[in-house]
Design a protein around this motif. Structure first.
Motif, PDB file in Angstrom:
ATOM      1  N   VAL A   1     -42.943  22.488  35.815  1.00 61.30           N
ATOM      2  CA  VAL A   1     -42.370  21.190  36.175  1.00 61.30           C
ATOM      3  C   VAL A   1     -42.013  20.436  34.892  1.00 61.30           C
ATOM      4  O   VAL A   1     -42.817  20.393  33.956  1.00 61.30           O
ATOM      5  CB  VAL A   1     -43.390  20.362  36.988  1.00 61.30           C
ATOM      6  N   ILE A   2     -40.821  19.866  34.874  1.00 63.56           N
ATOM      7  CA  ILE A   2     -40.401  19.134  33.673  1.00 63.56           C
ATOM      8  C   ILE A   2     -41.213  17.851  33.532  1.00 63.56           C
ATOM      9  O   ILE A   2     -41.363  17.071  34.480  1.00 63.56           O
ATOM     10  CB  ILE A   2     -38.890  18.843  33.698  1.00 63.56           C
ATOM     11  N   GLU A   3     -41.737  17.696  32.311  1.00 72.29           N
ATOM     12  CA  GLU A   3     -42.682  16.617  32.062  1.00 72.29           C
ATOM     13  C   GLU A   3     -42.091  15.581  31.105  1.00 72.29           C
ATOM     14  O   GLU A   3     -42.527  14.437  31.056  1.00 72.29           O
ATOM     15  CB  GLU A   3     -43.938  17.245  31.421  1.00 72.29           C
ATOM     16  N   ALA A   4     -41.115  15.990  30.322  1.00 71.30           N
ATOM     17  CA  ALA A   4     -40.443  15.058  29.412  1.00 71.30           C
ATOM     18  C   ALA A   4     -39.061  15.628  29.105  1.00 71.30           C
ATOM     19  O   ALA A   4     -38.868  16.831  29.112  1.00 71.30           O
ATOM     20  CB  ALA A   4     -41.238  14.889  28.124  1.00 71.30           C
ATOM     21  N   VAL A   5     -38.127  14.725  28.846  1.00 72.99           N
ATOM     22  CA  VAL A   5     -36.749  15.119  28.634  1.00 72.99           C
ATOM     23  C   VAL A   5     -36.243  14.494  27.339  1.00 72.99           C
ATOM     24  O   VAL A   5     -36.415  13.289  27.121  1.00 72.99           O
ATOM     25  CB  VAL A   5     -35.888  14.650  29.840  1.00 72.99           C
ATOM     26  N   GLY A   6     -35.656  15.291  26.455  1.00 67.69           N
ATOM     27  CA  GLY A   6     -35.137  14.795  25.193  1.00 67.69           C
ATOM     28  C   GLY A   6     -33.791  14.110  25.367  1.00 67.69           C
ATOM     29  O   GLY A   6     -33.215  14.100  26.463  1.00 67.69           O
ATOM     30  N   GLU A   7     -33.289  13.543  24.271  1.00 66.97           N
ATOM     31  CA  GLU A   7     -31.976  12.901  24.339  1.00 66.97           C
ATOM     32  C   GLU A   7     -30.893  13.939  24.595  1.00 66.97           C
ATOM     33  O   GLU A   7     -31.069  15.119  24.305  1.00 66.97           O
ATOM     34  CB  GLU A   7     -31.706  12.153  23.023  1.00 66.97           C
ATOM     35  N   GLU A   8     -29.798  13.475  25.119  1.00 64.03           N
ATOM     36  CA  GLU A   8     -28.630  14.322  25.395  1.00 64.03           C
ATOM     37  C   GLU A   8     -28.866  15.348  26.500  1.00 64.03           C
ATOM     38  O   GLU A   8     -28.036  16.226  26.707  1.00 64.03           O
ATOM     39  CB  GLU A   8     -28.138  15.033  24.125  1.00 64.03           C
TER      40      GLU A   8
END
Lengths: 450, 450
Positions: free
Chosen positions: B129-136
């Motif tokens: 499960v995605i827990e954090a998302v970077g820029e762009e």
């Protein structure tokens, strides 16, 4: 040149004389009164026997015979005797047009392993009308128009072949077009789709893009969406191949085609079709992007002159591409080899391909392009045209005798001229009776390959 | 065995103890109070530092680390510190399940060139499960369920990867199934369709038909009409692979598979998928019919025991298949090499394949088969199961700590037993917590390959 190498034109002139005597034979049904079924010996030395027509009822037919390996003059026009009788599963075809292929040029030099030793009639394809049907043939009948694919022996006025080597011509297709189809389009189809597995948005390099397979491959590329075609040919042919669908024509004689491709497609190509062999196979392999496929289907690089060139052969062999499993894996590449001559047992496979081709033809998506037509008497010039890469499209041979009309004297003068300038292709122009286009090609420097 | 080779079980037991202290951390959102972003040194020698939890707010996660090349005990469970922060284009994924692949087994022995030198975390695929998302990153958001394909580093509780290496899990797909999909199905799809160019009525040889790629390839074969699948596997797996779609199961251990194939298909095969390498590549090539394709995608033959086997490597290299352009042409064959690890720059290509796979999955035409699931603590046993070819389908690793419940004493006894019988695979059975089926496999002789 050994004394054995009788100039082709002399032989031809002789043949022409003998041919005028038999050229008026009926074109479809064979004469029932013919009884002789033995063929005259094929060797040229005995061909003069045909000079004296023995009896009126003898069935004769014109045949091109390779008398030995060597230059253009090794293919001689002969008259064979004896009515061919089809065996079980065979049909007899009255030939209207024959295709000339690269394999025939190699065969003449003794470089094509699928052609038996001379004396032998070359020719892998023709079109015509079925004249007799053997037992157990249920799907062909007398009068059917067909095109034929065979390992060899098609350059004759009458051929006897297995019925499953014949394919019904669709309505509206001419004999010349039909004779131009089998080898080039079956080859192009199988290398592009069965081996190359062409998909939308892919890129393909087509060498000799103005040649028979080149034009077929270009047309077939455009049956798939958004395919980019890189095509090599001499500059004078670029307009024609561009009109035919080549996206990026490359003049291989003034440019390094590898660099030209990289400029436009830095990552490389999805498919490289390689009819050249030798170092060009290496170059093609290196031009592939990941998941790319190289399909090698010829060794045109060995063909550099009229006769076998040992240096070119050695070079091509020395540079022959070889690859191991780990290299292929680590680069995610495929290396495929194609040779139609070795598929002569695969009737079913070939039939499936022909069915697909006829379907595309019916949809107007493919259309064989005939470069020029030549009578059997002119086979040497026809071969020269192809070998010197002056053709755009298919070179076709016609079994029907060259008409000897009022201009006969003029032609005889030309023959004399030819004697003097035999190796000079400029003469070729005057020898072409029915060439359709590409006149502008004639005065080009001799290209080594297209 | 050098002193360096600390037994896997000891290391595991130690890890388990330390893990119980951190296993209650939240599963989706990271703790905001975490400040430390440096990772603990990965080398096993320093891993014991994690024994003393420094402060409550430190973010830690379990990670499997290859400490050096060698046997099963070289993969050690460690706890890393520091909250991963995604850079531009990256996402952080809380991992729920990881796939075990042949490449991981090779990597452990130092035989996989796409895995960096130890210390390094292996693993090419996972789901979570995605827990954090970077820029762009615009097409992924926190909470998205994804599966991931990466060159290495996936055997961790938390991974940071490029967003374009993640693929959204469809509704209804479980994490274990999702972790079982990427490597095996992308490989099987590309070797069968992009390279093999599978068509109706063709025949395919699938080696190791009960393995991950084998099962995927068998399922994919049946997305095309009337395909015949020859599959090699030990006899005890034949029932399962037959149910899965193998038309002709062949016990490679008691029969010569070449002879068995020839009995049923005398002309040979259209496609041979070769994960074995060495002399089996030759055999596969010879089994091809005209227009046939050999796709080599591994060298499982080098893997014969826990540690690098120089003799097997030498034999595989010595017997490595090599082919030249003329041979390929004269036999009308293709030789393709596939290596997913070398396609890690080809996001677009891979994405297209995944899209097709998810479409087939939605239609119910493919379904990953999970052989067994193992907690990180049991990675050695999981690897053994695969290396000794006891699995039918995918071997899955679970980052979540193994529950230590009342049976703890019992397990400790087992650990002791394991000390004594470490090389005896009979023990394996008792070590399996969630194995789903294939119990009957356990008592088989050790197969060399399937």
């Amino acid at each position: 040149m050994s004394g054995e190498d009788a100039p082709a034109q002399e032989q031809k002139a002789e043949d022409q004389k003998q041919e005028t005597k038999t050229s008026e034979q009926p074109k479809t049904e064979s004469k029932p009164e013919s009884k002789s079924t033995t063929e005259a010996p094929a060797a040229s030395a005995t061909a003069t026997a045909a000079d004296k027509p023995p009896e009126e009822e003898v069935f004769t037919y014109r045949s091109l015979v390779l008398s030995g390996h060597g230059g253009y003059d090794k293919v001689k026009l002969q008259v064979k005797k004896g009515k061919p009788a089809p065996k079980n599963g065979e049909v007899v075809v009255r030939v209207k047009a024959c295709g000339l292929n690269f394999a025939d040029l190699l065969g003449r030099q003794g470089l094509y392993d699928r052609l038996p030793s001379p004396p032998v009639t070359p020719g892998m394809e023709c079109s015509g009308v079925i004249e007799a049907v053997g037992e157990e043939v249920t799907d062909r009948k007398v009068g059917d128009k067909v095109f034929v694919l065979n390992r060899f022996g098609m350059w004759q006025e009458v051929v006897t072949v297995a019925a499953n080597h014949t394919f019904l011509m669709p309505e509206g297709m001419g004999f010349e077009e039909a004779a131009a189809l089998p080898v080039n389009y079956i080859t192009a189809y199988m290398i592009l789709f069965d081996m190359g597995n062409l998909r939308p948005n892919q890129s393909v390099l087509v060498h000799m893009a103005a040649g028979g397979v080149g034009i077929a491959a270009t047309q077939l590329c455009h049956t798939v969406k958004d395919v980019t075609v890189f095509g090599t040919a001499s500059a004078s042919k670029h307009e024609t191949i561009s009109e035919g669908g080549v996206t990026h024509p490359i003049d291989y004689r003034t440019r390094d085609y590898v660099e030209e491709v990289r400029k436009i497609s830095p990552k490389g190509l999805d498919i490289v079709l390689d009819p050249l062999g030798g170092s060009d196979t290496h170059k093609g392999y290196n031009l592939l992007k990941p998941m790319g496929k190289l399909v090698t289907y010829g060794a045109a690089n060995v063909l550099t002159g009229q006769r076998k060139n040992l240096l070119a052969m050695a070079k091509t062999w020395y540079n022959q591409f070889s690859v191991n499993a780990f290299s292929l894996m680590h680069s995610n590449k495929s290396m495929c080899g194609y040779h139609l001559g070795h598929l002569d047992g695969e009737f079913e496979l070939i039939s499936q391909v022909v069915a697909k081709l006829l379907d595309l033809h019916a949809q107007g998506k493919i259309k064989p392009k005939v470069d020029s037509t030549w009578h059997f008497e002119q086979v040497g010039d026809a071969m020269r045209r192809m070998q010197e890469r002056n053709n755009i499209g298919k070179v076709i041979l016609l079994p029907e005798p060259k008409k000897e009309e009022p201009k006969k004297e003029e032609e005889e003068k030309k023959e004399e001229k030819n004697e003097e300038n035999k190796e000079e292709k400029k003469e070729e122009k005057k020898e072409e009776p029915k060439k359709e286009e590409a006149k502008k090609e004639e005065k080009q420097e001799e290209p080594k390959k297209e």
